[in-house]
Design a protein around this motif. Structure first.
Motif, PDB file in Angstrom:
ATOM      1  N   GLU A 119     -16.721  11.850   5.003  1.00  0.00           N
ATOM      2  CA  GLU A 119     -16.861  12.776   3.880  1.00  0.00           C
ATOM      3  C   GLU A 119     -17.590  14.024   4.367  1.00  0.00           C
ATOM      4  OE1 GLU A 119     -18.852  10.810   0.673  1.00  0.00           O
ATOM      5  OE2 GLU A 119     -17.109   9.614   0.119  1.00  0.00           O
ATOM      6  N   LEU A 120     -17.111  15.185   3.925  1.00  0.00           N
ATOM      7  CA  LEU A 120     -17.763  16.441   4.311  1.00  0.00           C
ATOM      8  C   LEU A 120     -18.096  17.236   3.040  1.00  0.00           C
ATOM      9  CD1 LEU A 120     -18.624  18.057   6.823  1.00  0.00           C
ATOM     10  CD2 LEU A 120     -16.544  19.418   6.505  1.00  0.00           C
ATOM     11  N   PRO A 121     -19.337  17.095   2.542  1.00  0.00           N
ATOM     12  CA  PRO A 121     -19.747  17.885   1.373  1.00  0.00           C
ATOM     13  C   PRO A 121     -19.852  19.363   1.761  1.00  0.00           C
ATOM     14  CG  PRO A 121     -21.217  16.002   1.754  1.00  0.00           C
ATOM     15  CD  PRO A 121     -20.390  16.173   2.979  1.00  0.00           C
ATOM     16  N   ILE A 122     -19.241  20.226   0.952  1.00  0.00           N
ATOM     17  CA  ILE A 122     -19.291  21.666   1.209  1.00  0.00           C
ATOM     18  C   ILE A 122     -19.659  22.388  -0.073  1.00  0.00           C
ATOM     19  CG2 ILE A 122     -17.683  21.712   3.143  1.00  0.00           C
ATOM     20  CD1 ILE A 122     -15.520  22.557   1.059  1.00  0.00           C
ATOM     21  N   ALA A 123     -20.168  23.604   0.101  1.00  0.00           N
ATOM     22  CA  ALA A 123     -20.501  24.464  -1.046  1.00  0.00           C
ATOM     23  C   ALA A 123     -20.201  25.904  -0.644  1.00  0.00           C
ATOM     24  CB  ALA A 123     -21.953  24.278  -1.447  1.00  0.00           C
TER      25      ALA A 123
END
Length: 409
Positions: free
Chosen positions: A404-408
């Motif tokens: 999983e790669l959380p991005i903002a």
């Protein structure tokens, strides 16, 4: 047979990833690189001791040598997993595990479907899908998770279009692709997921016999109908294409995005040249070199004695060509630990080499060029929404990546 060492201390393959950089090959692998000694024995998971080849030159040599076989049932073949070893003798012949004229027959079935000109014609469609997915992502919650928002849908939509697989089934085949690529799956789980996917593909091919389209499964259906190909051969081939056709590109999008966000100077250059197709294409080659997703490949069984790097490798022994090691060979790529998107890196081995190099590599290239040329241009404030140390990398999968790669933004 590959001998089993009992007293000699041998390095383990794969070496553990204990280094500070999760994007780099394991330090223990890089320590084995030696231009004067490009081949040496290692110990793998089942205690056998195949030969490991670490240099770019030596890997190109052996991966083109017909005296090494890709047939996984041959004596000495260094199996990747327990499940592969248990089921090796039951595997149907296919493009991945045949040699010589038989392998050429399989490859000819697919080459016209994945040519570079044909993949280039898909570029507008890939661009549209990418823009649509980014639009949807920007309209949704911030932060979000990149695999779900972009990395998995894009290559899944494209391989569904090419093969003639309903995209509505994506959750089903993505779940089974995860089992297919898992290193530590049980032989029972491996057999069950393979049977499920092949039954699914067989059903689609049977439908194509009565209701043909313009896709690869229709091509296979016509061959089955004409008696040129058995369904028992066609279904495994469709299985391979479906899994490899979306999972590797998805991992590459996520892993490449994380790597670029950790290298702001290189990312700034990519943003500056985002409309320059040549620059972006070259940047993708460097990303492929640096990351080398198939971190456990390529593997062969020796069928006739060969001389390599001062060693005699006997018939019945196994050979592993570590593709990440070749792509970090300082002779082929000076200062390999430096990510340099302007580097001439197209001679990397991320897609393998020789007759077994990836048949879908041109599709992957176009997908990656479109994504990396678009994502950071459209979202210049994109950033990680997690600490790098908190990310879970896919060391337990045959295709390296990030779960999983959380991005903002």
């Amino acid at each position: 047979m590959t001998e089993t060492a009992t007293t000699e201390e041998l390095p383990e393959f794969p070496a553990p990833r204990l280094g500070k950089c999760p994007f780099a090959p394991p330090p223990g692998l890089l320590e084995l690189q030696d231009a004067d000694k490009p081949v040496r024995r290692v110990r793998i998971w089942d205690g056998t001791t195949p030969w490991l080849v670490t240099t770019h030159v030596a890997q190109r040599q052996i991966l083109s040598d017909p005296r090494l076989s890709a047939t996984i049932a041959r004596d000495g073949y260094p199996h990747t997993t327990e499940a592969m070893k248990v089921h090796a003798s039951e595997m149907q012949p296919s493009i991945n595990n045949t040699d010589g004229a038989e392998h050429t027959r399989w490859r000819r079935m697919l080459t016209s479907s994945f040519t570079r000109p044909r993949m280039q014609k898909l570029r507008p469609a890939i661009q549209q899908i990418t823009d649509d997915l980014i639009d949807k992502m920007l309209a949704g919650p911030n932060p979000t998770e990149l695999n779900e928002a972009l990395s998995l849908p894009l290559p899944s939509l494209m391989i569904c279009e090419l093969l003639g697989v309903p995209y509505d089934d994506h959750e089903f085949f993505q779940e089974h692709a995860g089992v297919t690529n898992a290193v530590f799956k049980s032989p029972e789980a491996s057999a069950a997921t393979a049977a499920t996917l092949r039954s699914y593909i067989s059903g689609l091919i049977e439908k194509k016999m009565d209701d043909p389209g313009e896709d690869v499964l229709t091509d296979l259906a016509e061959r089955v109908k004409a008696g040129d190909l058995a369904m028992e051969e066609a279904a495994p081939l469709g299985h391979i294409l479906l899994v490899a056709g979306h999972d590797t590109s998805a991992n590459m999008i996520t892993l490449g995005t994380a790597l670029l966000l950790q290298n702001p100077e290189q990312l700034a250059g990519l943003r500056e040249h985002a409309h320059d197709e040549k620059y972006v294409a070259n940047a993708v080659e460097e990303l492929l070199r640096y990351l080398t997703l198939p971190h456990l490949l390529a593997r062969r069984a020796v069928v006739e004695d060969i001389e390599l790097g001062g060693e005699t490798i006997r018939a019945g022994e196994g050979v592993i060509a570590s593709l990440p090691a070749a792509n970090w060979d300082p002779v082929a790529f000076p200062e390999p630990a430096t990510l340099d998107l302007a580097r001439a890196a197209a001679h990397h081995l991320a897609f393998g080499w020789g007759p077994h190099q990836c048949v879908g590599q041109q599709l992957a290239r176009v997908e990656l060029q479109v994504v990396f040329g678009t994502l950071f241009r459209r979202i210049p404030t994109l950033r990680l929404d997690a600490e790098l140390d908190d990310l879970k990398f896919k060391e337990d999968s045959q295709a390296y990546g990030i779960y999983e790669l959380p991005i903002a933004w």
